[in-house]
Design an enzyme around this catalytic site. Structure first.
Site, PDB file in Angstrom:
ATOM      1  N   LYS A 138     -18.445 -19.166 -26.329  1.00 30.92           N
ATOM      2  CA  LYS A 138     -18.784 -19.714 -27.641  1.00 30.92           C
ATOM      3  C   LYS A 138     -17.485 -19.818 -28.416  1.00 30.92           C
ATOM      4  O   LYS A 138     -16.652 -18.912 -28.345  1.00 30.92           O
ATOM      5  CB  LYS A 138     -19.751 -18.790 -28.392  1.00 30.92           C
ATOM      6  N   HIS A 141     -16.368 -17.999 -33.894  1.00 30.09           N
ATOM      7  CA  HIS A 141     -17.146 -18.253 -35.103  1.00 30.09           C
ATOM      8  C   HIS A 141     -16.507 -17.528 -36.291  1.00 30.09           C
ATOM      9  O   HIS A 141     -15.923 -16.464 -36.131  1.00 30.09           O
ATOM     10  CB  HIS A 141     -18.571 -17.743 -34.875  1.00 30.09           C
ATOM     11  N   HIS A 144     -16.794 -13.807 -36.965  1.00 28.63           N
ATOM     12  CA  HIS A 144     -15.917 -12.811 -36.345  1.00 28.63           C
ATOM     13  C   HIS A 144     -14.599 -12.660 -37.097  1.00 28.63           C
ATOM     14  O   HIS A 144     -13.804 -11.773 -36.784  1.00 28.63           O
ATOM     15  CB  HIS A 144     -15.639 -13.182 -34.885  1.00 28.63           C
TER      16      HIS A 144
END
Length: 578
Positions: A138, A141, A144
């Site tokens: 992923k 984001h 984080h």
């Protein structure tokens, strides 16, 4: 420095109260800068003093303060002693204060504030900090980002205090999501897209397979089967998983490079898939495992044994869970690092998870579970870029760099820069970090591009601008004659206010070391920058007599040094031009 003055005051008090100076030093605090010119430099709360010394009195604290003030004598260090509302106030010899602070800042350099007696006797500990921890396959984001910068700050602070710190990035590289992703890639993936933009393509595949799985139960079944094959060590499934992991870490490394953040260990949940079986065996041998009607294996954490509070450690199909792997990781880290403290930096939504993990470790007989701590933080609302609803940190970093370049280009005073992109990125990162660290970590906050990138006011841009401005001052006038300072030239109110504020740096560091909140340091640095900005207008260096110019340059250099120290602790790289 402040600690020397505190000791001098503490020695006087110890004679009257028959107490060792060491027991009094931490009760003596530097007075925050005030607009009142004739303010004390140090203060002591009589309440705390009497409580500590067991000198209980029927008199109110005001009378007690007055009595103590009469008993204490001024000397070559303390020039005035007075009683306030329940406080004792001490004023330090102005020239001595000036000389001591400037000398200490120059001598201690990056250790200024850390060599204070407030930290004396501090045991050096082995500290593990787990932070950032993005999910493989992923894109990174923004969710984080907070874990990343908070964890970096905590690790920086612990290292500065002399602890042995191990920074761990515990990557989410195992779990049922890989069943979905593996199945999704087999159904919707394209090899050429994976090669050209790996994480963007994997993100698109993951979104699509999740959408399809809600309507097609067969896809959910295939995903369970794929993850089951992973757990059993199927070579084809593992090969695909390994490729996703390698591509992800490659992209994450570039992000960390931009953020100026490093790790000592890249770990991951996958590392503990075998060791989590040992945890299950150990839990079983202690009689702590129970099976639910659905076939899941759980640990009962309820006090009454009625399964009202449980933690699932194995699914009915035999696959492991996040909690099981976290238990295995904690045990492994204790074996490997024999830590005194382990800190997990994760959002407040993980609170229950960590409570359960720590509780299970305790009932397994690991007394060191009490050394594990969860530093929780709130969520950021409204962080959007021009691309729309943002989910990716890379977009935010590109956006902040782009906006800073535009801002810098529009300011007439901007210097010619060798690498404007790098400067814009560093200033932009300072803006993001200060915006994030201004409040309590646990608080949610509303993100605003306009507020974040303001060059005036309490922003990271203002800190960077102040640092660059002070650096330019040193560069313009040179520092050749700074060794011998005429302290009599620094007795204006603006100079004294800066010196008083510099006195407080060790207390601010001490406070942050106690509660791990960066907001104390942020507030301190913003005040220091505002004081420097005001002084810069009135305390001219140009066209001043040599001894006055030299003294003022010395003062501004001390400000820049402490400003840089504080910024580096927060994870900000100071810029010298902008």
């Amino acid at each position: 420095m402040a600690c020397g003055f505190r000791r001098s005051i503490a020695c006087q008090l110890s004679r009257i109260l028959a107490l060792p100076p060491e027991s009094l030093i931490k009760s003596i605090s530097a007075v925050p800068v005030s607009k009142k010119q004739e303010v004390a430099d140090f203060q002591l709360s009589v309440d705390s003093l009497l409580e500590d010394s067991n000198h209980k009195s029927q008199l109110d604290t005001q009378d007690q303060a007055r009595r103590l003030a009469e008993e204490l004598k001024c000397d070559t260090v303390v020039t005035a002693i007075s009683a306030g509302p329940g406080t004792l106030n001490f004023k330090i010899n102005r020239e001595l204060l000036t000389k001591a602070v400037l000398q200490q800042v120059a001598e201690d350099g990056s250790k200024y504030g850390l060599n204070s007696e407030l930290f004396s006797g501090l045991p050096q500990k082995r500290v593990v900090v787990e932070f950032s921890s993005p999910n493989v396959a992923k894109k990174f984001h923004v969710g984080h980002l907070r874990s990343t910068i908070i964890g970096n700050f905590i690790a920086n602070l612990k290292e500065a205090l002399g602890h042995q710190v191990t920074r761990i990035n515990y990557i989410g590289d195992w779990g049922m999501q890989f069943g979905l992703l593996g199945t999704g890639f087999q159904l919707f993936g394209y090899e050429e897209k994976l090669q050209s933009n790996p994480l963007q393509h994997l993100f698109e595949v993951y979104v699509q397979v999740n959408k399809e799985a809600t309507d097609d139960k067969n896809i959910a079944k295939l995903a369970h089967e794929f993850f089951h094959r992973l757990e059993l060590g199927d070579m084809q499934a593992l090969s695909l998983w390994q490729r996703f992991r390698d591509l992800s870490i490659e992209e994450y490394t570039q992000i960390y490079k931009r953020l100026g953040i490093h790790f000592d260990e890249y770990s991951g949940e996958s590392f503990y898939r075998e060791k989590s079986r040992d945890i299950l065996k150990l839990l079983n041998s202690k009689g702590l495992l129970k099976k639910t009607t659905t076939g899941n294996v759980v640990v009962d954490l309820s006090e009454t044994g009625d399964l009202s509070s449980i933690c699932t450690v194995k699914r009915s199909d035999g696959t492991s869970l996040y909690a099981t792997r976290d238990l295995a990781a904690a045990v492994d880290r204790m074996d490997k690092y024999n830590f005194d403290t382990m800190i997990y930096v994760a959002d407040k939504g993980q609170k229950r998870h960590f409570q359960q993990v720590f509780q299970i470790l305790k009932i397994m007989g690991y007394e060191w579970a009490e050394r594990c701590h969860h530093v929780a933080f709130g969520i950021v609302k409204g962080m959007k870029t021009r691309r729309g609803d943002v989910t990716f940190l890379e977009d935010v970093l590109n956006e902040v760099q782009s906006r800073m370049l535009q801002n810098m280009a529009s300011i007439k005073t901007t210097k010619h820069l060798e690498n404007p992109q790098e400067t814009a990125e560093r200033v932009g990162l300072a803006a993001l970090i200060i915006q994030d660290f201004r409040g309590l970590l646990l608080s949610d906050y509303q993100f605003s591009w306009d507020r974040v990138l303001q060059s005036r006011g309490d922003t990271g841009v203002f800190l960077q601008y102040t640092h660059a401005r002070l650096y330019s001052l040193e560069e313009t006038f040179g520092c050749g004659y700074l060794n011998d300072v005429n302290v009599a030239c620094l007795q204006e109110p603006q100079s004294v206010s800066i010196l008083q504020h510099l006195l407080r740096f060790d207390e601010v560091l001490y406070k942050s070391s106690q509660d791990l909140q960066p907001k104390h340091i942020v507030s301190y640095l913003l005040t220091l920058s505002h004081l420097a900005a005001m002084a810069h207008k009135t305390l001219q260096v140009k066209d001043s007599p040599a001894d006055v110019a030299g003294a003022r340059l010395h003062l501004f250099r001390a400000v820049r040094s402490v400003l840089a120290n504080g910024m580096k602790l927060l994870g900000i790289t100071p810029v010298c031009r902008m």
